[in-house]
Design a protein around this motif. Structure first.
Motif, PDB file in Angstrom:
ATOM      1  N   SER A   1       0.833  -1.201   0.000  1.00 15.25           N
ATOM      2  CA  SER A   1       0.000   0.000   0.000  1.00 15.25           C
ATOM      3  C   SER A   1       0.866   1.249   0.000  1.00 15.25           C
ATOM      4  N   VAL A   2       0.320   2.313  -0.576  1.00 17.49           N
ATOM      5  CA  VAL A   2       0.915   3.630  -0.396  1.00 17.49           C
ATOM      6  C   VAL A   2       0.758   3.983   1.074  1.00 17.49           C
ATOM      7  N   ALA A   3       1.738   4.692   1.616  1.00 16.47           N
ATOM      8  CA  ALA A   3       1.683   5.058   3.031  1.00 16.47           C
ATOM      9  C   ALA A   3       0.331   5.677   3.361  1.00 16.47           C
TER      10      ALA A   3
ATOM     11  N   HIS B   1       2.368 -12.084   9.804  1.00 17.90           N
ATOM     12  CA  HIS B   1       2.931 -11.333   8.687  1.00 17.90           C
ATOM     13  C   HIS B   1       4.173 -10.571   9.145  1.00 17.90           C
ATOM     14  N   THR B   2       4.954 -10.168   8.160  1.00 17.03           N
ATOM     15  CA  THR B   2       6.146  -9.359   8.410  1.00 17.03           C
ATOM     16  C   THR B   2       6.082  -8.131   7.516  1.00 17.03           C
ATOM     17  N   THR B   3       6.322  -6.964   8.105  1.00 21.89           N
ATOM     18  CA  THR B   3       6.235  -5.705   7.367  1.00 21.89           C
ATOM     19  C   THR B   3       7.598  -5.306   6.829  1.00 21.89           C
ATOM     20  N   SER B   4       7.604  -4.863   5.602  1.00 19.87           N
ATOM     21  CA  SER B   4       8.855  -4.457   4.942  1.00 19.87           C
ATOM     22  C   SER B   4       9.294  -3.071   5.405  1.00 19.87           C
ATOM     23  N   PRO B   5      10.540  -2.714   5.128  1.00 20.69           N
ATOM     24  CA  PRO B   5      10.939  -1.306   5.272  1.00 20.69           C
ATOM     25  C   PRO B   5      10.169  -0.456   4.269  1.00 20.69           C
ATOM     26  N   ARG B   6      10.152   0.842   4.489  1.00 14.85           N
ATOM     27  CA  ARG B   6       9.480   1.747   3.564  1.00 14.85           C
ATOM     28  C   ARG B   6      10.325   1.882   2.294  1.00 14.85           C
ATOM     29  N   PHE B   7       9.637   1.978   1.158  1.00 15.79           N
ATOM     30  CA  PHE B   7      10.326   2.120  -0.118  1.00 15.79           C
ATOM     31  C   PHE B   7       9.678   3.239  -0.914  1.00 15.79           C
TER      32      PHE B   7
ATOM     33  N   SER C   1       5.504   8.566  -4.409  1.00 17.06           N
ATOM     34  CA  SER C   1       4.962   8.169  -3.110  1.00 17.06           C
ATOM     35  C   SER C   1       5.872   7.131  -2.468  1.00 17.06           C
ATOM     36  N   CYS C   2       5.571   6.807  -1.212  1.00 16.27           N
ATOM     37  CA  CYS C   2       6.324   5.779  -0.492  1.00 16.27           C
ATOM     38  C   CYS C   2       5.397   4.613  -0.174  1.00 16.27           C
ATOM     39  N   TYR C   3       5.956   3.414  -0.194  1.00 16.70           N
ATOM     40  CA  TYR C   3       5.163   2.192  -0.027  1.00 16.70           C
ATOM     41  C   TYR C   3       5.716   1.356   1.124  1.00 16.70           C
ATOM     42  N   SER C   4       4.827   0.531   1.652  1.00 20.67           N
ATOM     43  CA  SER C   4       5.241  -0.552   2.551  1.00 20.67           C
ATOM     44  C   SER C   4       4.516  -1.806   2.104  1.00 20.67           C
ATOM     45  N   ALA C   5       5.046  -2.947   2.505  1.00 17.10           N
ATOM     46  CA  ALA C   5       4.449  -4.225   2.103  1.00 17.10           C
ATOM     47  C   ALA C   5       4.449  -5.173   3.289  1.00 17.10           C
ATOM     48  N   ASP C   6       3.469  -6.072   3.305  1.00 18.30           N
ATOM     49  CA  ASP C   6       3.411  -7.139   4.293  1.00 18.30           C
ATOM     50  C   ASP C   6       3.536  -8.476   3.573  1.00 18.30           C
ATOM     51  N   ILE C   7       4.371  -9.342   4.089  1.00 20.17           N
ATOM     52  CA  ILE C   7       4.444 -10.709   3.590  1.00 20.17           C
ATOM     53  C   ILE C   7       3.692 -11.575   4.584  1.00 20.17           C
TER      54      ILE C   7
END
Length: 269
Positions: A39-41, A93-99, A70-76
């Motif tokens: 998702s976008v932040a 789940h595990t959340t990614s760093p912001r990208f 924009s900046c994104y984050s992701a959950d695996i």
């Protein structure tokens, strides 16, 4: 139990020219799979249909991250395998760093060609802006299309037989290197630069080095003394062989003529 599924670890982003891959560990067993949500932040979570209940440990999100600035984050998410029903339980789940694509993607290695002008003191570099993984209206965009006037090129150059390197920065993809020393060959390498980025993300990958060629270089600069001496020696040997063969041939011919003359009877007077 659902809560026993292992969580993804070592979640990282890798991105070059907006080709963006999310990766993680470990490889899942047959008992579970991974789903990527991004998702976008501050926005709603979305899924890439290639990365739903998959046994892969990477997901290509290049076409999904459409808002480049924009900046994104992701959950695996660790979920049951594909084809297995679930009861709506919230899975680990595990959340990614912001990208942030515009700020974080690495700029790839540019290519360029050289044109040496007639005055031998100006060389023009024609840089090809690297293409990206971004398409607009069916057209693949280059880094120039995306960064526009923010894109610069840093040129490193030196005389071919020197180790001292100079640097200049240009805003254009057609770069005229002027006031060079006539009769010298120069070597160039090019690197993209986005000055608006933070320092560790400003510079792209360095290009391969290309050198100009000076057709007027003295022979002693082009070839080593040993090579020149070897060439002269070879020529002298060839000339010597030709002279020797000529002398032998003429000598044998002379003897044959003399022998023939002695064998003829004297004519009556």
């Amino acid at each position: 139990a659902d809560h026993s599924y292992p969580r993804a670890q070592n979640v990282t982003w890798s991105s070059t020219n907006f080709k963006t891959i999310l990766s993680w560990e470990p490889k899942p067993s047959v008992d579970y799979s991974y789903t990527v949500e991004f998702s976008v932040a501050g926005g709603d979570r979305q899924r890439n249909h290639h990365c739903i209940r998959s046994n892969a440990t990477m997901c290509d999100l290049s076409v999904s991250l459409t808002e480049l600035k924009s900046c994104y984050s992701a959950d695996i998410v660790s979920e049951p395998p594909l084809g297995t029903t679930s009861d709506g339980t919230e899975f680990p789940h595990t959340t990614s760093p912001r990208f942030c694509p515009y700020q974080d993607t690495e700029i790839g290695r540019p290519t360029f060609n050289l044109t040496v002008h007639e005055d031998k003191k100006t060389i023009t570099l024609h840089v090809t802006d690297p293409l990206t993984a971004v398409f607009k209206d069916g057209h693949q965009l280059s880094i120039r299309d995306i960064f526009s006037d923010e894109l610069q090129y840093k040129v490193l150059y030196r005389k071919q037989k020197s180790t001292g390197t100079k640097m200049q920065t240009f805003s254009s993809s057609v770069i005229a290197m002027t006031n060079l020393d006539k009769g010298e060959s120069y070597c160039f390498s090019v690197q993209a630069q986005i000055p608006s980025r933070r320092s560790e993300k400003q510079f792209g990958q360095m290009s391969a080095t290309k050198c100009s060629h000076n057709d007027e270089e003295p022979i002693l600069k082009v070839y080593s003394p040993a090579v020149i001496a070897g060439g002269i020696l070879f020529i002298l040997i060839v000339i010597g062989l030709i002279i020797t063969i000529t002398v032998i041939y003429c000598s044998q011919k002379g003897k044959a003529q003399k022998s023939g003359a002695e064998g003829c009877p004297l004519r009556d007077v």
